[in-house]
Motif scaffolding. Structure first.
Motif, PDB file in Angstrom:
ATOM      1  N   GLN A 203      -5.465  -7.317   8.157  1.00  0.00           N
ATOM      2  CA  GLN A 203      -6.624  -6.692   7.604  1.00  0.00           C
ATOM      3  C   GLN A 203      -7.260  -5.528   8.591  1.00  0.00           C
ATOM      4  N   LEU A 204      -6.897  -5.408   9.588  1.00  0.00           N
ATOM      5  CA  LEU A 204      -7.300  -4.416  10.727  1.00  0.00           C
ATOM      6  C   LEU A 204      -6.626  -3.094  10.313  1.00  0.00           C
ATOM      7  N   ARG A 205      -5.233  -3.169  10.095  1.00  0.00           N
ATOM      8  CA  ARG A 205      -4.488  -2.011   9.410  1.00  0.00           C
ATOM      9  C   ARG A 205      -5.090  -1.686   8.023  1.00  0.00           C
ATOM     10  N   ALA A 206      -5.255  -2.590   7.199  1.00  0.00           N
ATOM     11  CA  ALA A 206      -5.697  -2.200   5.885  1.00  0.00           C
ATOM     12  C   ALA A 206      -6.972  -1.679   5.906  1.00  0.00           C
ATOM     13  N   GLU A 207      -8.003  -1.987   6.671  1.00  0.00           N
ATOM     14  CA  GLU A 207      -9.306  -1.625   6.961  1.00  0.00           C
ATOM     15  C   GLU A 207      -9.070  -0.031   7.297  1.00  0.00           C
ATOM     16  N   PHE A 208      -8.442   0.076   8.446  1.00  0.00           N
ATOM     17  CA  PHE A 208      -8.224   1.274   9.039  1.00  0.00           C
ATOM     18  C   PHE A 208      -7.535   2.447   8.081  1.00  0.00           C
ATOM     19  N   GLU A 209      -6.531   2.071   7.528  1.00  0.00           N
ATOM     20  CA  GLU A 209      -6.067   2.921   6.431  1.00  0.00           C
ATOM     21  C   GLU A 209      -6.803   3.251   5.217  1.00  0.00           C
ATOM     22  N   GLN A 210      -7.817   2.056   4.630  1.00  0.00           N
ATOM     23  CA  GLN A 210      -8.534   2.570   3.775  1.00  0.00           C
ATOM     24  C   GLN A 210      -9.748   3.479   4.120  1.00  0.00           C
ATOM     25  N   ARG A 211     -10.225   3.209   5.308  1.00  0.00           N
ATOM     26  CA  ARG A 211     -11.213   4.203   5.555  1.00  0.00           C
ATOM     27  C   ARG A 211     -10.822   5.670   6.085  1.00  0.00           C
ATOM     28  N   THR A 212      -9.742   5.820   6.244  1.00  0.00           N
ATOM     29  CA  THR A 212      -9.250   6.959   6.605  1.00  0.00           C
ATOM     30  C   THR A 212      -8.186   7.707   5.529  1.00  0.00           C
ATOM     31  N   GLY A 213      -8.329   7.026   4.307  1.00  0.00           N
ATOM     32  CA  GLY A 213      -7.267   7.671   3.257  1.00  0.00           C
ATOM     33  C   GLY A 213      -5.779   7.562   3.602  1.00  0.00           C
TER      34      GLY A 213
END
Length: 199
Positions: free
Chosen positions: A20-30
């Motif tokens: 989840q953390l990886r997905a959130e980080f990548e989503q927020r930074t494109g």
């Protein structure tokens, strides 16, 4: 980039597990700076060791849920309010390449600059296209838009710097041809030290 602080900032919003953390980080930074999930879990282990996060019981799918601690909240607050240090510039592959190109015999520095300028212009066009699509009031859209702004400004600055390098090379070539040379430039770190020394 501080993966540690980025993950802590995300944990401050809600408890999460590694994927989840990886997905959130990548989503927020494109997905500009993709994270390896192994790196995420290694960082979580360190955060737990340092008392900034705690791993709780596994959820129904078997994932360990991580929660930020008070010490972790303090760490995030300090990170957000502390400027990013510029005392030790990050290694810039392009600057290193050009610095070496002008000193290695047989390298066509003009071609190196032209090829890089073309590549950077293409990247700038891609970022600009993406920026037109990254609009909306959603905070995640705003986050991605701010990252794109940084990429656009960085590409524009790189193109200006390449233009500057090309002009410097032309001037140096003219001086060499006419027999007038300028003294070697003082290294930047020495110049900065001299400027800080009171006279």
């Amino acid at each position: 980039m501080s993966v540690k602080h980025a993950l802590l900032a995300l944990l401050e919003t809600e408890p999460m597990y590694g994927y989840q953390l990886r997905a959130e980080f990548e989503q927020r930074t494109g997905e500009t700076w993709p994270l390896n999930v192994g790196q995420v879990y290694t960082t979580l282990t360190r955060l737990e060791r340092d008392g900034f996060a705690t791993g709780e019981a596994e959820n129904a799918e078997g994932h360990v849920i991580y929660r930020i601690t008070e010490a972790g909240r303090d760490e995030v607050a300090a990170w957000f309010t502390t400027p990013v240090a510029r005392t030790q510039p990050p290694r810039d592959e392009l600057a290193i390449k050009l610095a070496l190109a002008v000193t290695v015999p047989g390298v066509d520095v003009g071609t190196v600059i032209q090829q890089q300028r073309s590549a950077t212009m293409a990247a700038l066009q891609d970022y600009t296209r993406l920026k037109r699509r990254a609009v909306g009031a959603d905070p995640r859209e705003l986050a991605w838009s701010l990252v794109l702004d940084s990429l656009v400004f960085g590409a524009e600055a790189e193109i200006r710097w390449l233009d500057h390098c090309e002009a410097r090379l032309r001037r140096a070539s003219r001086e060499q041809a006419s027999g007038t040379t300028t003294p070697n430039a003082q290294p930047v770190h020495e110049r900065a030290a001299d400027e800080r020394t009171p006279r």
